[in-house]
Design an enzyme around this catalytic site. Structure first.
Site, PDB file in Angstrom:
ATOM      1  N   ASN A 191       1.696  -3.040  15.016  1.00  0.00           N
ATOM      2  CA  ASN A 191       1.518  -2.479  13.672  1.00  0.00           C
ATOM      3  C   ASN A 191       0.574  -1.285  13.784  1.00  0.00           C
ATOM      4  O   ASN A 191      -0.582  -1.429  14.226  1.00  0.00           O
ATOM      5  CB  ASN A 191       0.946  -3.563  12.745  1.00  0.00           C
ATOM      6  CG  ASN A 191       0.779  -3.067  11.321  1.00  0.00           C
ATOM      7  OD1 ASN A 191       0.371  -1.924  11.102  1.00  0.00           O
ATOM      8  ND2 ASN A 191       1.073  -3.922  10.364  1.00  0.00           N
ATOM      9  N   HIS A 227       3.571  -0.654   7.428  1.00  0.00           N
ATOM     10  CA  HIS A 227       3.529  -1.298   6.113  1.00  0.00           C
ATOM     11  C   HIS A 227       3.090  -0.254   5.082  1.00  0.00           C
ATOM     12  O   HIS A 227       1.931  -0.206   4.688  1.00  0.00           O
ATOM     13  CB  HIS A 227       2.529  -2.467   6.157  1.00  0.00           C
ATOM     14  CG  HIS A 227       2.534  -3.325   4.948  1.00  0.00           C
ATOM     15  ND1 HIS A 227       2.310  -4.672   4.986  1.00  0.00           N
ATOM     16  CD2 HIS A 227       2.717  -3.038   3.632  1.00  0.00           C
ATOM     17  CE1 HIS A 227       2.364  -5.191   3.771  1.00  0.00           C
ATOM     18  NE2 HIS A 227       2.610  -4.205   2.927  1.00  0.00           N
ATOM     19  N   ARG A 268       2.207   1.421   1.791  1.00  0.00           N
ATOM     20  CA  ARG A 268       1.798   0.878   0.480  1.00  0.00           C
ATOM     21  C   ARG A 268       1.901   1.998  -0.551  1.00  0.00           C
ATOM     22  O   ARG A 268       1.810   3.179  -0.192  1.00  0.00           O
ATOM     23  CB  ARG A 268       0.378   0.329   0.569  1.00  0.00           C
ATOM     24  CG  ARG A 268       0.308  -0.894   1.481  1.00  0.00           C
ATOM     25  CD  ARG A 268      -1.108  -1.438   1.645  1.00  0.00           C
ATOM     26  NE  ARG A 268      -1.131  -2.556   2.566  1.00  0.00           N
ATOM     27  CZ  ARG A 268      -1.006  -3.836   2.223  1.00  0.00           C
ATOM     28  NH1 ARG A 268      -0.869  -4.163   0.954  1.00  0.00           N
ATOM     29  NH2 ARG A 268      -1.037  -4.781   3.135  1.00  0.00           N
ATOM     30  N   GLU A 292       7.456  -3.168   6.656  1.00  0.00           N
ATOM     31  CA  GLU A 292       6.998  -4.225   5.761  1.00  0.00           C
ATOM     32  C   GLU A 292       6.615  -3.632   4.412  1.00  0.00           C
ATOM     33  O   GLU A 292       6.145  -2.490   4.342  1.00  0.00           O
ATOM     34  CB  GLU A 292       5.729  -4.881   6.329  1.00  0.00           C
ATOM     35  CG  GLU A 292       5.884  -5.476   7.699  1.00  0.00           C
ATOM     36  CD  GLU A 292       4.618  -6.197   8.136  1.00  0.00           C
ATOM     37  OE1 GLU A 292       4.740  -7.115   8.944  1.00  0.00           O
ATOM     38  OE2 GLU A 292       3.517  -5.850   7.687  1.00  0.00           O
ATOM     39  N   THR A 326      -5.601  -6.167   1.910  1.00  0.00           N
ATOM     40  CA  THR A 326      -4.529  -6.389   2.881  1.00  0.00           C
ATOM     41  C   THR A 326      -3.666  -7.515   2.334  1.00  0.00           C
ATOM     42  O   THR A 326      -3.984  -8.101   1.295  1.00  0.00           O
ATOM     43  CB  THR A 326      -5.103  -6.720   4.271  1.00  0.00           C
ATOM     44  OG1 THR A 326      -4.022  -6.838   5.207  1.00  0.00           O
ATOM     45  CG2 THR A 326      -5.921  -7.999   4.274  1.00  0.00           C
ATOM     46  N   HIS A 352      -0.443 -11.596  11.109  1.00  0.00           N
ATOM     47  CA  HIS A 352      -1.683 -11.407  10.360  1.00  0.00           C
ATOM     48  C   HIS A 352      -2.854 -12.068  11.078  1.00  0.00           C
ATOM     49  O   HIS A 352      -2.912 -13.283  11.214  1.00  0.00           O
ATOM     50  CB  HIS A 352      -1.616 -11.918   8.913  1.00  0.00           C
ATOM     51  CG  HIS A 352      -2.641 -11.237   8.044  1.00  0.00           C
ATOM     52  ND1 HIS A 352      -2.358 -10.120   7.299  1.00  0.00           N
ATOM     53  CD2 HIS A 352      -3.958 -11.466   7.872  1.00  0.00           C
ATOM     54  CE1 HIS A 352      -3.442  -9.709   6.675  1.00  0.00           C
ATOM     55  NE2 HIS A 352      -4.437 -10.506   7.018  1.00  0.00           N
TER      56      HIS A 352
END
Ligand SMILES: CC(=O)[C@@H](O)[C@H](O)COP(=O)(O)O
Ligand SMILES: NCC(=O)COP(=O)(O)O
Length: 237
Positions: free
Chosen positions: A7, A43, A45, A70, A100, A190
Site C-alpha cells: 500500500n 486507497h 479518499r 480500495e 484511517t 491493516h
C-alpha cells in the site's frame, strides 16, 4: 502462496506534505514491483489527502502485478474504478473524517447496496473484495453479496499480538475456515507488520493476499536510515 501487495498511500502523504513530486508515487510503485512485491494497493479518499484521483490513472500503465484499489464506493469512486479497471477493487465503508479505516462492512444491513455495486464491478471484469471484521455472521453476509473475496480487518489481531496475546488470532482462524468453506477468497490487511505477519500467515489457511502500508513504509525508513546517513557522510568528507 500469499501475495504481498504494498500500500503506497504513505508515499503520497509524504509527497503532498511538501508540494512537488518527491517522492514520486509512480516510481515507487515501479520499484516495489521490481523488488518482488506482487501487488500495489492504493486507497484514494475523497479529500485526496494522500493518493489523488489523478494518481489512480497515472499508476494504471505502471502496475503490471495486481492493482488493488480500495475505497468507499461513492459514485465518484465507482466511476473511476470502472474506467481504470484494476485487478481488484476492495470496498471499505470508511467515513470521510476517519483518520484511517476503522471498521468492516455490516454485510447484513448493507446487503442490497453491496449486491448492486459488486455486480457492477464484476460485470466489468473487476474482481471484488469487501473489508470485514472477523465475525462469522459478517462472513456469511459477505457470501450473500456475491463478492469474490473478503479482506479481514486485522487491526484487532495486530493490537492483541503487540500486547503478547496470541489468542487474538482465534476469530480470524474461524472466519478463514468459514470463508474457505463458502468459496470466498481470503485477503487481509491493516496494521500487519514484520513483527506480526509470520504468525498470521502460519495460522490462517489459504490466505491469498495481504496489503501492507503503514508498517512497511515505517520499517523501510528504520532499516534504510543507516545506509543513507553513510551515503551523506561519504559526500561530506
Ligand atoms: C482498508 C485498510 O485497511 C486501510 O488500512 C487503508 O487502506 C489504509 O488507509 P490509510 O492509508 O488512509 O490509513
Ligand atoms: N488493506 C490494508 C492496507 O492496504 C494497508 O493497511 P496498513 O498496513 O496501512 O494498516
Amino acid at each position: 502462496m500469499t501475495k504481498l501487495s504494498v500500500n503506497i498511500n504513505k508515499i503520497a502523504t509524504l509527497r503532498n506534505s511538501r508540494g512537488g513530486d518527491v517522492p514520486n508515487v509512480v516510481q515507487f510503485a515501479r520499484d516495489v514491483q521490481k523488488f518482488g512485491a506482487q501487488g500495489v494497493t492504493i486507497h484514494p479518499r475523497p479529500d485526496e489527502r494522500h493518493i489523488r484521483y489523478q494518481d489512480v490513472y497515472d499508476l494504471k500503465p505502471e502496475v503490471y502485478t495486481e492493482y488493488n484499489i480500495e475505497g468507499n464506493p461513492i459514485r465518484q469512486f465507482v466511476d473511476m474504478v470502472l474506467e481504470v479497471k484494476p485487478t481488484q477493487v476492495t470496498l471499505v465503508p470508511d467515513a470521510e473524517d476517519a483518520i484511517t479505516s476503522n471498521a468492516g462492512w455490516n454485510t447484513i444491513k448493507h446487503k442490497e447496496f453491496l449486491v448492486d455495486v459488486i455486480k457492477e464491478f464484476k460485470q466489468n471484469g473487476i474482481r471484488t473484495s469487501i473489508f470485514v471484521d472477523p465475525v462469522l455472521k459478517q462472513i456469511e453476509g459477505a457470501k450473500a453479496t456475491g463478492t469474490d473475496r473478503i479482506e479481514l480487518y486485522t487491526e484487532a489481531y495486530a493490537d492483541a499480538y503487540s500486547l503478547g496475546n496470541k489468542m487474538g488470532i482465534k476469530p480470524y482462524i474461524e472466519c478463514a475456515v468459514l470463508a474457505n468453506a463458502l468459496g470466498l477468497g481470503l485477503n487481509a490487511g491493516h496494521d500487519l507488520s514484520l513483527d506480526n505477519i509470520k504468525y498470521f500467515k502460519q495460522n490462517i489457511p489459504d490466505l491469498l493476499e495481504v496489503s501492507i502500508g503503514h508498517a512497511l513504509i515505517s520499517e523501510s525508513l528504520y532499516l534504510g536510515i543507516e545506509n543513507v546517513i553513510n551515503m551523506y557522510l561519504r559526500q561530506l568528507k
